[in-house]
Write a protein that holds these residues in place. Structure first.
Motif, mmCIF file in Angstrom:
data_model
loop_
_atom_site.group_PDB
_atom_site.id
_atom_site.type_symbol
_atom_site.label_atom_id
_atom_site.label_comp_id
_atom_site.label_asym_id
_atom_site.label_seq_id
_atom_site.Cartn_x
_atom_site.Cartn_y
_atom_site.Cartn_z
ATOM 1 N N LEU A 283 0.907 -1.254 0.059
ATOM 2 C CA LEU A 283 0.138 -0.040 0.073
ATOM 3 C C LEU A 283 0.881 1.251 -0.171
ATOM 4 O O LEU A 283 1.920 1.381 0.700
ATOM 5 N N SER A 284 0.330 2.298 -0.674
ATOM 6 C CA SER A 284 1.156 3.587 -0.824
ATOM 7 C C SER A 284 0.508 4.242 0.404
ATOM 8 O O SER A 284 -0.274 4.119 1.178
ATOM 9 N N LEU A 285 1.460 5.498 0.432
ATOM 10 C CA LEU A 285 1.129 6.110 1.672
ATOM 11 C C LEU A 285 -0.196 7.015 1.483
ATOM 12 O O LEU A 285 -1.055 7.038 2.438
ATOM 13 N N GLN A 286 -0.800 7.349 0.305
ATOM 14 C CA GLN A 286 -1.969 7.848 0.062
ATOM 15 C C GLN A 286 -3.073 6.690 0.103
ATOM 16 O O GLN A 286 -4.016 7.165 0.668
ATOM 17 N N GLN A 287 -3.005 5.663 -0.055
ATOM 18 C CA GLN A 287 -3.769 4.742 0.015
ATOM 19 C C GLN A 287 -4.106 4.288 1.533
ATOM 20 O O GLN A 287 -5.368 4.317 1.923
ATOM 21 N N VAL A 288 -3.157 4.320 2.413
ATOM 22 C CA VAL A 288 -3.541 4.284 4.027
ATOM 23 C C VAL A 288 -3.944 5.277 4.636
ATOM 24 O O VAL A 288 -4.506 5.468 5.721
ATOM 25 N N THR A 289 -3.901 6.543 3.952
ATOM 26 C CA THR A 289 -4.458 7.889 4.425
ATOM 27 C C THR A 289 -5.821 8.107 3.799
ATOM 28 O O THR A 289 -6.237 9.263 3.426
ATOM 29 N N SER A 290 -6.704 6.979 3.339
ATOM 30 C CA SER A 290 -7.953 7.121 2.975
ATOM 31 C C SER A 290 -7.930 7.650 1.576
ATOM 32 O O SER A 290 -9.112 8.215 1.423
ATOM 33 N N ASN A 291 -6.895 7.322 0.709
ATOM 34 C CA ASN A 291 -6.887 8.220 -0.669
ATOM 35 C C ASN A 291 -7.136 9.506 -0.562
ATOM 36 O O ASN A 291 -7.782 10.122 -1.652
ATOM 37 N N ASN A 292 -6.993 10.305 0.407
ATOM 38 C CA ASN A 292 -7.221 11.600 0.347
ATOM 39 C C ASN A 292 -6.215 12.174 -0.353
ATOM 40 O O ASN A 292 -4.862 12.294 -0.280
ATOM 41 N N THR A 293 -6.735 13.064 -1.456
ATOM 42 C CA THR A 293 -5.969 13.936 -2.428
ATOM 43 C C THR A 293 -5.134 14.683 -1.903
ATOM 44 O O THR A 293 -4.262 15.607 -2.607
ATOM 45 N N THR A 294 -5.426 15.135 -0.631
ATOM 46 C CA THR A 294 -4.597 16.407 0.051
ATOM 47 C C THR A 294 -3.562 15.796 1.095
ATOM 48 O O THR A 294 -3.265 16.575 2.001
ATOM 49 N N TYR A 295 -3.258 14.538 0.986
ATOM 50 C CA TYR A 295 -2.852 14.074 2.196
ATOM 51 C C TYR A 295 -1.320 14.300 2.492
ATOM 52 O O TYR A 295 -0.866 14.335 3.540
ATOM 53 N N GLU A 352 10.913 10.741 13.741
ATOM 54 C CA GLU A 352 9.577 10.063 13.588
ATOM 55 C C GLU A 352 8.286 10.897 13.606
ATOM 56 O O GLU A 352 8.464 11.711 14.857
ATOM 57 N N PHE A 353 7.204 11.099 12.957
ATOM 58 C CA PHE A 353 6.128 11.924 13.285
ATOM 59 C C PHE A 353 4.829 11.114 13.291
ATOM 60 O O PHE A 353 4.468 10.747 11.921
ATOM 61 N N PRO A 354 4.348 10.862 14.256
ATOM 62 C CA PRO A 354 2.978 10.074 14.274
ATOM 63 C C PRO A 354 1.842 11.098 13.686
ATOM 64 O O PRO A 354 1.835 12.347 14.356
ATOM 65 N N ILE A 355 0.983 10.690 12.816
ATOM 66 C CA ILE A 355 -0.087 11.818 12.600
ATOM 67 C C ILE A 355 -1.479 10.658 12.718
ATOM 68 O O ILE A 355 -1.608 9.562 11.898
ATOM 69 N N PRO A 356 -2.573 11.114 13.421
ATOM 70 C CA PRO A 356 -3.672 10.528 13.454
ATOM 71 C C PRO A 356 -4.305 10.266 12.170
ATOM 72 O O PRO A 356 -4.587 11.001 11.311
ATOM 73 N N LEU A 357 -4.664 8.931 11.857
ATOM 74 C CA LEU A 357 -5.341 8.806 10.659
ATOM 75 C C LEU A 357 -6.864 9.482 10.571
ATOM 76 O O LEU A 357 -7.405 9.532 9.282
ATOM 77 N N SER A 358 -7.291 9.886 11.458
ATOM 78 C CA SER A 358 -8.542 10.611 11.567
ATOM 79 C C SER A 358 -8.442 11.955 10.905
ATOM 80 O O SER A 358 -9.473 12.431 10.350
ATOM 81 N N ALA A 359 -7.020 12.394 10.891
ATOM 82 C CA ALA A 359 -6.810 13.454 10.263
ATOM 83 C C ALA A 359 -6.928 13.497 8.575
ATOM 84 O O ALA A 359 -7.405 14.641 7.942
ATOM 85 N N PHE A 360 -7.365 12.478 8.333
ATOM 86 C CA PHE A 360 -7.358 12.299 6.605
ATOM 87 C C PHE A 360 -8.831 12.113 6.137
ATOM 88 O O PHE A 360 -9.181 11.859 5.214
ATOM 89 N N LYS A 361 -9.577 12.012 7.090
ATOM 90 C CA LYS A 361 -11.119 11.471 6.982
ATOM 91 C C LYS A 361 -11.798 12.535 6.446
ATOM 92 O O LYS A 361 -11.644 13.719 6.779
#
Length: 361
Positions: A283-295, A352-361
């Motif tokens: 999976l790509s970074l965009q795919q794991v971030t809900s395919n958000n176009t502004t990821y 390392e920079f952890p970012i909540p997956l909820s930020a991409f919803k």
């Protein structure tokens, strides 16, 4: 692009090793490169732990850096894990479904299902009672750990992991002239979608084959540089790994590549991969971030915010992540990371920079 990055990492490792400075080996590297026991102390104190709706006060303690330790008996009594103690070897074993973890008193070396790795915190025996680093142990065994600063309560909850078993494969080559290659990697067993797991296993095997080839070439080059004579210091090429996420039909991990050929310290890098267990695809970074176009924008803003909060002294200003940016999943976050010297001096290690997956919803 990933193949180019792989080659670049190996080349950079060799170049930096030749010009190694007097900086100390950062913690992230030392936990994989050292196996010596340590003299580690814990200040005993009662720990408040929340499991579901149950609040418990259990025997435990804190390290000098504030890491939480817990008595061994708690694991079997409250979490239902199986524990054992071998007095002859001073070895503690903790077992759960599909997982067995062993460790020794005052040693930072651990083994999980045959996978040997090193961590900053060792088990400690005090007055005949064994105390274990709570977060390190339970995260490896499939739990999430939280802490409420206000109430000073540690929360523990079981993760619903994918129904599979990860087995460890390893290969070691040691030669008389102080050259050694050590390779460890995971393989999936028992997953319902055998076609997908076979695809992932093959991908991992191919990555390890590339590492092995690079290791053989690098150690051969180092020998030639020393005019064919046996070096009086070890030439090491070590590949280990860390499983960071095994939930929701996804598997995320990163390889740790450590090389040493003399000088004050070695060099290490990470190479992360996240897989879809339904298809076997990476999976790509965009795919794991809900395919958000502004990821990218979201991640860049969050990284800049965290850089400011931590007041890091950077080698150069951060502007944006790369198209092939390294990342892995952990809990409910995506963790973006940068290699040694990419933005910060060696002493800061891998950022390392952890970012909540909820930020991409």
């Amino acid at each position: 692009m990933k193949k180019k990055m792989f080659s670049a990492k190996i080349a950079l490792a060799t170049a930096l090793l030749v010009a190694a400075s007097s900086a100390l080996l950062p913690q992230q590297a030392s936990v994989y490169a050292q196996s010596d026991s340590v003299d580690f102390s814990v200040q005993l104190a009662t720990i408040n732990i929340q499991i579901g709706d149950q609040l418990l006060s259990v025997p435990g303690g804190k390290s000098k850096d504030g890491d939480t330790y817990v008595g061994l008996a708690f694991l079997s009594k409250e979490l239902g894990l199986t524990t054992s103690w071998d007095a002859a070897t001073k070895t503690v074993t903790v077992s759960g479904p599909n997982k067995t973890m062993s460790m020794q008193n005052q040693s930072t070396q651990y083994a999980l299902n045959g996978h040997t790795f090193f961590a900053p915190l060792p088990p400690v025996i005090i007055d005949g009672t064994t105390y274990l680093p709570l977060r390190l142990l339970l995260e490896q065994m499939g739990y999430t750990i939280g802490y409420n600063d206000k109430s000073r309560v540690v929360s523990i909850s079981k993760i619903k992991e994918n129904e599979l078993k990860l087995t460890n494969k390893s290969e070691t080559q040691t030669k008389s002239d102080n050259r050694s290659i050590s390779l460890q990697y995971p393989q999936i067993e028992g997953w319902a979608n055998s076609a997908a797991s076979t695809k992932i296993n093959t991908f991992i095997q191919n990555e390890i084959a590339k590492y092995k080839a690079a290791a053989i070439q690098q150690l051969a080059d180092l020998t030639e540089d020393s005019s064919g004579t046996a070096p009086d210091f070890p030439n090491t090429f070590d590949v280990n790994y860390q499983i960071t996420y095994n939930q929701d039909h996804k598997l995320s991990l990163y390889f740790i590549v450590y090389t040493f050929s003399g000088g004050a310290h070695g060099f290490y890098s990470w190479d992360a991969h996240t897989f879809d267990l339904d298809t076997g695809n990476e999976l790509s970074l965009q795919q794991v971030t809900s395919n958000n176009t502004t990821y990218k924008t979201i991640i860049n803003q969050e990284i800049k915010k965290q850089l400011k909060a931590n007041d890091y002294e950077l080698i150069e200003p951060f502007e944006s992540i790369r198209n092939d940016q390294g990342f892995y999943l952990k809990d409910d976050t995506v963790v973006v990371y940068f290699g040694l010297y990419e933005y910060a001096p060696y002493a800061l290690g891998i950022l390392e920079f952890p970012i909540p997956l909820s930020a991409f919803k």
